[in-house]
Design a protein around this motif. Structure first.
Motif, PDB file in Angstrom:
ATOM      1  N   LEU A  16      -4.737  -4.974  -2.486  1.00 31.89           N
ATOM      2  CA  LEU A  16      -5.293  -3.669  -2.313  1.00 31.89           C
ATOM      3  C   LEU A  16      -6.760  -3.832  -2.014  1.00 31.89           C
ATOM      4  O   LEU A  16      -7.322  -3.277  -1.112  1.00 31.89           O
ATOM      5  CB  LEU A  16      -5.087  -2.444  -3.493  1.00 31.89           C
ATOM      6  N   GLY A  71      -7.324   6.377   3.406  1.00 31.20           N
ATOM      7  CA  GLY A  71      -5.898   6.161   2.895  1.00 31.20           C
ATOM      8  C   GLY A  71      -4.611   7.114   3.535  1.00 31.20           C
ATOM      9  O   GLY A  71      -3.823   6.477   3.487  1.00 31.20           O
ATOM     10  N   PHE A  75       0.802  -1.272   0.269  1.00 31.39           N
ATOM     11  CA  PHE A  75       0.010  -0.032  -0.063  1.00 31.39           C
ATOM     12  C   PHE A  75       0.807   1.294   0.077  1.00 31.39           C
ATOM     13  O   PHE A  75       0.676   2.220  -0.572  1.00 31.39           O
ATOM     14  CB  PHE A  75      -0.988  -0.012   1.314  1.00 31.39           C
TER      15      PHE A  75
END
Length: 315
Positions: free
Chosen positions: A36, A61, A9
């Motif tokens: 993901l 995120g 990530f």
């Protein structure tokens, strides 16, 4: 989630695309996309927004990236410390420096690290002090030398020295060798822009003395500031070490303050002792000793040493 997923990530977030991250990691793109998707399903929220120009982090995120960086750094330090237990320091250390300090420290530090810490891979990045602090908070560097202490509870800040700031005028200027701060009221100044740390410090220093700085030209480059002063376009206030060469050559004239109170502090900032890797602690010690020698040997002109030779871990 596991550490591998966090590394994947982080690579996607930093490269801005899944394909670029796949190349960096040497992982097949479909496998990376699957990881993901599994992370987003596990967390129950979107981490990235996909677009024609790549991916953009959502609020979730951004939060995950900040926490993931810290977790991965801590894990890397833990692994290094266990592997190097009882051995010479080894591992990667990333140091952030303001450009003006980098010009003084970087060459000697690189050579000293190669000679004294052969197992340490030292990377030095330079920018304005405010950007370096952001890098430290984001986990992009492990250590930093800054002009202000870091207020974050994750870091320790050690005051090492003070720099003298002096007035810089063209060589033929008839101003006295020492002046009061109030003399600035009649002088056209060339200074860095409002976002620059030196400008903010000078504004605060002047305000405390009831003075409003008359700034005619704003430039963030010390070199360009010095050139304009030499051409007679104004005067400036800069660290003595940044103008010592020109003053010695007679191309610029240095003027000091009667009160000798226009100073800038320099801090060594790094992780708390319990979070610091063996390699990181070794570079901090080397950096501190090198700075002390440069100040006391007068290579760092116009500075006064305030730190100790041996770091006190309680600081």
């Amino acid at each position: 989630m596991d550490l591998r997923q966090l590394r994947y990530f982080q690579a996607i977030a930093e490269t801005g695309s899944i394909s670029a991250a796949a190349q960096r990691l040497n992982v097949a793109q479909p496998a990376l996309s699957l990881h993901l998707r599994n992370m987003e399903e596990h967390l129950g929220t979107k981490l990235l927004l996909r677009g024609a120009r790549g991916v953009k982090l959502t609020e979730a995120g951004e939060m995950l990236l900040a926490r993931a960086r810290r977790l991965l750094i801590d894990m890397s330090r833990l692994e290094d410390d266990i592997r190097n237990l009882g051995r010479e320091p080894q591992g990667d250390v990333r140091l952030g420096l303001p450009g003006t300090i980098g010009g003084i420290l970087s060459p000697d530090l690189v050579l000293a690290a190669k000679a004294q810490l052969p197992g340490v891979r030292l990377t030095i990045s330079e920018a304005m002090s405010g950007f370096v602090l952001d890098w430290l908070r984001e986990g992009r560097v492990d250590l930093a030398v800054l002009y202000l202490p870091a207020t974050d509870a994750r870091f320790r800040s050690e005051l090492l020295l003070q720099e003298e700031l002096v007035l810089l005028v063209p060589p033929g200027h008839d101003i006295s060798a020492e002046i009061e701060a109030s003399a600035l009221l009649d002088l056209p100044l060339i200074l860095p822009g409002p976002a620059h740390g030196l400008r903010q410090l000078l504004e605060g220093w002047a305000r405390a003395r009831g003075i409003r700085l008359a700034v005619n030209i704003e430039l963030d480059s010390y070199q360009n500031i010095k050139e304009l002063v030499e051409r007679g376009k104004g005067v400036s206030i800069l660290p003595l070490h940044a103008v010592a060469r020109e003053a010695a050559a007679g191309t610029l004239k240095v003027v000091r303050w009667h009160a000798a109170d226009c100073l800038r502090e320099v801090y060594l900032v790094g992780p708390l002792a319990e979070a610091s890797s063996h390699a990181c602690a070794a570079v901090m010690s080397l950096l501190r000793e090198l700075m002390r020698k440069q100040v006391q040997g007068e290579r760092w002109t116009g500075t006064r040493w305030l730190g100790a030779s041996v770091f006190d871990s309680t600081v």
